[in-house]
Write an enzyme that holds these catalytic residues in place. Structure first.
Site, PDB file in Angstrom:
ATOM      1  N   ASN A   1       0.856  -1.185   0.000  1.00  0.00           N
ATOM      2  CA  ASN A   1       0.000   0.000   0.000  1.00  0.00           C
ATOM      3  C   ASN A   1       0.898   1.243   0.000  1.00  0.00           C
ATOM      4  O   ASN A   1       1.496   1.570   1.022  1.00  0.00           O
ATOM      5  CB  ASN A   1      -0.881  -0.052   1.262  1.00  0.00           C
ATOM      6  N   TRP A   2       0.975   1.880  -1.140  1.00  0.00           N
ATOM      7  CA  TRP A   2       1.890   3.038  -1.264  1.00  0.00           C
ATOM      8  C   TRP A   2       1.343   4.281  -0.578  1.00  0.00           C
ATOM      9  O   TRP A   2       2.046   5.270  -0.444  1.00  0.00           O
ATOM     10  CB  TRP A   2       2.150   3.348  -2.739  1.00  0.00           C
ATOM     11  N   LYS A   3       0.072   4.282  -0.228  1.00  0.00           N
ATOM     12  CA  LYS A   3      -0.582   5.459   0.362  1.00  0.00           C
ATOM     13  C   LYS A   3      -0.358   6.680  -0.540  1.00  0.00           C
ATOM     14  O   LYS A   3      -0.304   6.531  -1.756  1.00  0.00           O
ATOM     15  CB  LYS A   3      -0.074   5.685   1.792  1.00  0.00           C
TER      16      LYS A   3
ATOM     17  N   HIS B   1      -9.445   0.906   5.491  1.00  0.00           N
ATOM     18  CA  HIS B   1      -8.126   1.173   6.075  1.00  0.00           C
ATOM     19  C   HIS B   1      -8.299   2.144   7.239  1.00  0.00           C
ATOM     20  O   HIS B   1      -9.108   3.073   7.170  1.00  0.00           O
ATOM     21  CB  HIS B   1      -7.185   1.753   5.015  1.00  0.00           C
TER      22      HIS B   1
ATOM     23  N   GLU C   1      -6.671   4.587   8.218  1.00  0.00           N
ATOM     24  CA  GLU C   1      -6.500   6.015   7.887  1.00  0.00           C
ATOM     25  C   GLU C   1      -7.775   6.575   7.265  1.00  0.00           C
ATOM     26  O   GLU C   1      -8.099   7.748   7.451  1.00  0.00           O
ATOM     27  CB  GLU C   1      -5.284   6.191   6.958  1.00  0.00           C
TER      28      GLU C   1
ATOM     29  N   GLU D   1      -4.895  -4.965  11.002  1.00  0.00           N
ATOM     30  CA  GLU D   1      -3.898  -3.906  11.139  1.00  0.00           C
ATOM     31  C   GLU D   1      -4.150  -3.133  12.435  1.00  0.00           C
ATOM     32  O   GLU D   1      -4.951  -2.185  12.451  1.00  0.00           O
ATOM     33  CB  GLU D   1      -3.991  -2.936   9.958  1.00  0.00           C
TER      34      GLU D   1
ATOM     35  N   GLY E   1       2.744   2.423  10.726  1.00  0.00           N
ATOM     36  CA  GLY E   1       3.669   3.531  10.519  1.00  0.00           C
ATOM     37  C   GLY E   1       4.456   3.928  11.762  1.00  0.00           C
ATOM     38  O   GLY E   1       5.093   4.976  11.785  1.00  0.00           O
TER      39      GLY E   1
ATOM     40  N   SER F   1       3.722  -1.925  10.305  1.00  0.00           N
ATOM     41  CA  SER F   1       5.175  -1.966  10.490  1.00  0.00           C
ATOM     42  C   SER F   1       5.802  -3.316  10.099  1.00  0.00           C
ATOM     43  O   SER F   1       6.754  -3.767  10.733  1.00  0.00           O
ATOM     44  CB  SER F   1       5.558  -1.579  11.916  1.00  0.00           C
TER      45      SER F   1
ATOM     46  N   GLY G   1       2.958  -1.088   4.268  1.00  0.00           N
ATOM     47  CA  GLY G   1       2.951   0.333   3.907  1.00  0.00           C
ATOM     48  C   GLY G   1       4.356   0.804   3.576  1.00  0.00           C
ATOM     49  O   GLY G   1       4.879   0.571   2.486  1.00  0.00           O
ATOM     50  N   GLY G   2       4.992   1.442   4.549  1.00  0.00           N
ATOM     51  CA  GLY G   2       6.311   2.052   4.345  1.00  0.00           C
ATOM     52  C   GLY G   2       7.324   1.151   3.657  1.00  0.00           C
ATOM     53  O   GLY G   2       8.039   1.590   2.735  1.00  0.00           O
TER      54      GLY G   2
HETATM   55  P1  PGA Z   1       3.008   0.454   7.599  1.00  0.00           P
HETATM   56  O1  PGA Z   1       1.510   0.618   7.038  1.00  0.00           O
HETATM   57  O2  PGA Z   1       3.557  -0.826   7.018  1.00  0.00           O
HETATM   58  O3  PGA Z   1       3.745   1.662   7.091  1.00  0.00           O
HETATM   59  O4  PGA Z   1       2.912   0.397   9.076  1.00  0.00           O
HETATM   60  C1  PGA Z   1       0.679  -0.488   6.879  1.00  0.00           C
HETATM   61  C2  PGA Z   1      -0.669  -0.060   6.352  1.00  0.00           C
HETATM   62  O5  PGA Z   1      -1.153   1.002   6.732  1.00  0.00           O
HETATM   63  O6  PGA Z   1      -1.283  -0.778   5.539  1.00  0.00           O
END
Ligand code: PGA
Length: 252
Positions: free
Chosen positions: A10-12, A95, A97, A167, A173, A210, A231-232
């Protein structure tokens, strides 16, 4: 029932066009040898290019969000049908967010989930508790509510196109991933809900929060962790490649 791992990046809201292009190319090359499902989930503006680039490779493309209506006067929104027509195979729903910054309730997450399934894509439906909820001892209760809201509305036949991503919000993050034991406890709990709802389908349960190449092997060794929503660490092809390799190893 066989266990197929899925690793989705997930590149966000990250990458400019050149970075996006080279990241797609990088992921295609690191995914090549692996026997797991791999998806990249870039921002909307890169979807057409990404779909074109992954053609003939083992990588699928997904979207981060959609609107639940098919079409109409919803300025700034994109329908699930449009995403499927653009070549997306996956779309995220719920998600944290989106829940936190854009006010998405369980009800909206359900509507999006159904729209994604209706459009013929696989939904990656995200659930997970906040730190306060965990500290109050309510992690399982919150996850149960979120998963129940989703699975209770899905037709039996559609479960083959469902993945759940657990998650924990406190792990996203933050660099503070759930321990494999913490994750497994919740995954096992989710598995019991899913097995009751869809006894004949193995629904992949991904862990997210993470995930890195340093903790992926341990996480994937858990019996109910079937992959990751990253994500990251999905923004670097080599790191993402090592996470894919860990899934490949765990699944063989
Ligand atoms: P993260 O994000 O790996 O940067 O913690 C995961 C996500 O939000 O899907």
């Amino acid at each position: 029932m066989s266990r197929t791992f899925l690793v989705a990046g997930n590149w966000k809201m990250n990458t400019l066009p050149e970075e996006a292009e080279s990241l797609v190319r990088g992921v295609i090359s690191v995914a090549e040898a692996a026997n797991v499902n791999v998806a990249i989930i870039p921002p909307f503006v890169y979807l057409f290019d990404a779909v074109r680039s992954v053609q003939g490779s083992s990588v699928a493309v997904g979207a981060q969000n959609c609107h639940y209506e098919k079409k109409g006067a919803f300025t700034g929104e994109i329908s699930a049908e449009m995403l499927a027509a653009a070549g997306c195979r996956y779309t995220l729903a719920g998600h944290s967010e989106r829940r936190l910054y854009f006010g998405e309730s369980d009800e909206i997450v359900v509507k999006k989930t159904l729209a994604i399934l209706d459009a013929g894509m696989t939904v990656i439906a995200c659930v997970g508790e906040t730190l306060n909820e965990r500290q109050a001892g309510n992690a399982l209760k919150v996850v149960e509510r979120q998963v129940d809201a989703i699975v209770s509305k899905i037709d039996k036949d559609a479960f083959a196109n469902v993945a759940i991503a657990y998650e924990p919000v406190w792990a996203i993050g933050t660099g503070l991933a759930a321990t494999p034991e913490q994750a497994q406890e919740v995954h096992k709990f989710i598995r019991t809900i899913l097995t009751t709802a869809a006894p004949d389908t193995h629904i992949p349960i991904l862990y997210g929060g993470s995930v890195t190449d340093a903790n992926a092997t341990e996480l994937f060794a858990q019996p109910d962790i079937d992959g990751a929503l990253v994500g990251g660490a999905s923004l670097k092809a080599d790191v993402f490649g090592r996470i894919i390799a860990a899934a490949d190893k765990a699944s063989s």
